[in-house]
Design an enzyme around this catalytic site. Structure first.
Site, PDB file in Angstrom:
ATOM      1  N   ARG A 180       0.839  -1.199   0.000  1.00 32.22           N
ATOM      2  CA  ARG A 180       0.000   0.000   0.000  1.00 32.22           C
ATOM      3  C   ARG A 180       0.872   1.246   0.000  1.00 32.22           C
ATOM      4  O   ARG A 180       1.967   1.271   0.574  1.00 32.22           O
ATOM      5  CB  ARG A 180      -0.968   0.016   1.179  1.00 32.22           C
ATOM      6  CG  ARG A 180      -0.332   0.230   2.528  1.00 32.22           C
ATOM      7  CD  ARG A 180      -1.369   0.594   3.593  1.00 32.22           C
ATOM      8  NE  ARG A 180      -2.256  -0.487   3.909  1.00 32.22           N
ATOM      9  CZ  ARG A 180      -2.139  -1.266   4.991  1.00 32.22           C
ATOM     10  NH1 ARG A 180      -1.136  -1.075   5.827  1.00 32.22           N
ATOM     11  NH2 ARG A 180      -3.005  -2.215   5.221  1.00 32.22           N
ATOM     12  N   ARG A 187       0.127   5.828  13.698  1.00 33.19           N
ATOM     13  CA  ARG A 187      -1.236   5.658  14.182  1.00 33.19           C
ATOM     14  C   ARG A 187      -1.453   6.393  15.502  1.00 33.19           C
ATOM     15  O   ARG A 187      -0.497   6.723  16.213  1.00 33.19           O
ATOM     16  CB  ARG A 187      -1.515   4.172  14.410  1.00 33.19           C
ATOM     17  CG  ARG A 187      -1.373   3.295  13.174  1.00 33.19           C
ATOM     18  CD  ARG A 187      -1.057   1.866  13.611  1.00 33.19           C
ATOM     19  NE  ARG A 187      -1.288   0.896  12.549  1.00 33.19           N
ATOM     20  CZ  ARG A 187      -0.420   0.579  11.603  1.00 33.19           C
ATOM     21  NH1 ARG A 187       0.774   1.169  11.570  1.00 33.19           N
ATOM     22  NH2 ARG A 187      -0.709  -0.334  10.694  1.00 33.19           N
ATOM     23  N   ASP A 253      -5.684   1.725  16.642  1.00 36.29           N
ATOM     24  CA  ASP A 253      -4.494   1.352  15.866  1.00 36.29           C
ATOM     25  C   ASP A 253      -4.776   1.370  14.368  1.00 36.29           C
ATOM     26  O   ASP A 253      -3.844   1.215  13.566  1.00 36.29           O
ATOM     27  CB  ASP A 253      -3.978  -0.028  16.279  1.00 36.29           C
ATOM     28  CG  ASP A 253      -5.021  -1.127  16.117  1.00 36.29           C
ATOM     29  OD1 ASP A 253      -6.086  -1.001  16.726  1.00 36.29           O
ATOM     30  OD2 ASP A 253      -4.779  -2.100  15.386  1.00 36.29           O
ATOM     31  N   ASN A 254      -6.032   1.581  13.981  1.00 36.71           N
ATOM     32  CA  ASN A 254      -6.403   1.664  12.566  1.00 36.71           C
ATOM     33  C   ASN A 254      -6.724   3.087  12.125  1.00 36.71           C
ATOM     34  O   ASN A 254      -7.236   3.287  11.016  1.00 36.71           O
ATOM     35  CB  ASN A 254      -7.613   0.770  12.277  1.00 36.71           C
ATOM     36  CG  ASN A 254      -7.254  -0.704  12.282  1.00 36.71           C
ATOM     37  OD1 ASN A 254      -6.095  -1.059  12.115  1.00 36.71           O
ATOM     38  ND2 ASN A 254      -8.238  -1.552  12.503  1.00 36.71           N
TER      39      ASN A 254
END
Length: 453
Positions: A180, A187, A253-254
């Site tokens: 990606r 984060r 964390d996302n």
């Protein structure tokens, strides 16, 4: 290696943080590397579109280092709240960051992986990604980019020749490694980890790294960082709603600190404007349901404020955090006006139109994509009767921001509901036929051109 020195601008800013923020790792040695998706459109923005097919698989399947950037892959360390429960045992468990460079806008970009092998943070996991998971991420990122949602880009998907056992897919299933392209892999959970360990020096260093490298600001003020993150995440939440998108796992964390959507697991697009629509089968409390996503993202940003409290006073942090709602409201208004294809008028009139649109979508059960396709440009078809009278009257005073001359408008709306995702995957699983995926990406990109300013 055919890289243009004008377009390819490597960086290694991650090394400035020092080894307390990441662990050097080695990629898995896969039985095979077979490129299944190559995003040359994204690669051109970082000067890598001229790679040969062999170079592509060497860099994005075997992870041979790219010139001038990070010398090896690094698994990032972080913690996070998962469904509101704090977990100190996270970190990159099946991915790493392996390169940084500037894009054609001058932004620092990361190349990160998913499915690249085990790391110190894998716990009991095998560090792998299923091929179906990679296909789903391609579809999510392409669709979100077209719908004007800040998102990571799927740069590459390479099939790796292993058979994986999974509880949520028919097994054994095929394996892949995904790359990606993202503006940041820092984060909220990266800050939470440092606060957990009471590492004030580390917190200050990460604040400075983020402001200088990701926001182009020459300071290290944690309140300023929180203010910027509040603005970016409010925009993200608003554009999720306008897109009808449900991420599914909005854990801290996302959520990255530049407000880009990434790390797609059980995502779905809502077929209708149903606030209770939920993507993840394991989200039993509907914590991350469609209508609760702004609340969920605000809660995650609150955890960033809690972490920064170790190096900043409470009152200015609270004041910055309290701006999430006031910033979300105009962002969601502008996001829905963009999908309607009309130009903004004034805040009160715009807000009335958006509220009327949301009410009509919720009560009518009309498909989200169908409605925005039909209404684009502000001319609502006569088939939209009650409860659309208020929307039609409001739209009459708006000017279109773009006409409907693009060929996309002569067909049917492009959607990405779960049944189509499964239909795209089925021929890949059964016959290794990628025709449907490639065709869908082409349609999404046509839609993107039709919608773009």
């Amino acid at each position: 290696m055919p890289i243009s020195p004008q377009a390819y601008r490597p960086e290694a800013k991650l090394l400035d943080l020092g080894d307390g923020f990441f662990d050097p790792v080695a990629p898995a040695n896969f039985p095979e590397t077979r490129t299944r998706f190559r995003n040359d459109r994204a690669a051109a923005q970082i000067g890598l579109d001229a790679l040969t097919d062999d170079e592509w698989t060497r860099h994005f399947g075997r992870f041979e280092p790219l010139p001038g950037t990070l010398p090896q892959p690094f698994a990032l360390r972080y913690h996070g709240h998962q469904f509101r429960n704090y977990n100190p045992d996270l970190g990159d468990g099946r991915g790493f960051t392996f390169a940084q460079m500037r894009d054609d806008r001058g932004r620092l970009m990361d190349l990160g992986t998913k499915g690249s092998g085990q790391t110190p943070w894998s716990r009991a996991g095998d560090g792998r990604l299923t091929l179906k998971g990679g296909v789903r991420e391609i579809l999510a990122t392409e669709m979100l980019e077209a719908l004007n949602v800040p998102t990571s880009r799927t740069l590459s998907l390479v099939e790796t020749g292993e058979e994986l056992q999974r509880g949520d897919e028919p097994s054994p299933t095929r394996s892949a490694v995904l790359v990606r392209l993202n503006h940041s892999h820092v984060r909220i959970g990266s800050f939470q980890r440092l606060a957990y360990h009471r590492d004030e020096a580390g917190l200050r260093k990460l604040v400075g790294y983020t402001l200088r490298n990701l926001y182009d600001e020459d300071n290290d003020d944690p309140v300023r960082l929180l203010d910027l993150v509040v603005a970016r995440t409010a925009r993200l939440a608003a554009r999720y709603m306008a897109a009808g998108f449900v991420h599914g796992v909005l854990n801290s964390d996302n959520i990255n600190v530049t407000g880009e959507s990434f790390d797609y697991g059980p995502w779905r697009f809502a077929p209708t404007w149903d606030p209770a629509f939920t993507a993840a089968y394991f989200d039993h409390q509907r914590l991350y349901a469609f209508g609760r996503q702004p609340e969920a993202i605000h809660w995650d940003v609150m955890q960033l404020a809690v972490a920064l409290r170790q190096i900043a006073e409470s009152d200015p942090l609270v004041a910055a955090l309290d701006q999430f709602g006031p910033r979300y409201q105009p962002e969601v208004t502008q996001a829905i006006l963009w999908r309607l294809g009309v130009r903004s008028r004034d805040p009160d009139t715009d807000r009335d139109l958006v509220q009327a649109t949301e009410r009509a979508l919720r009560t009518s059960g009309v498909g989200i994509d169908r409605f925005f396709f039909d209404a684009f440009g502000g001319d609502l078809p006569s088939a939209y009767d009650e409860p659309w009278a208020e929307v039609r009257a409001a739209l009459a005073s708006y000017e279109p921001r773009k006409d409907r001359s693009h060929p996309y408008w002569s067909g049917e709306p492009c959607s990405m509901l779960i049944d189509e995702v499964e239909a795209i995957w089925a021929p890949i699983a059964e016959h290794d036929d990628w025709t449907a995926l490639n065709a869908k990406v082409a349609v999404i990109r046509d839609m993107s051109q039709a919608l773009a300013d």
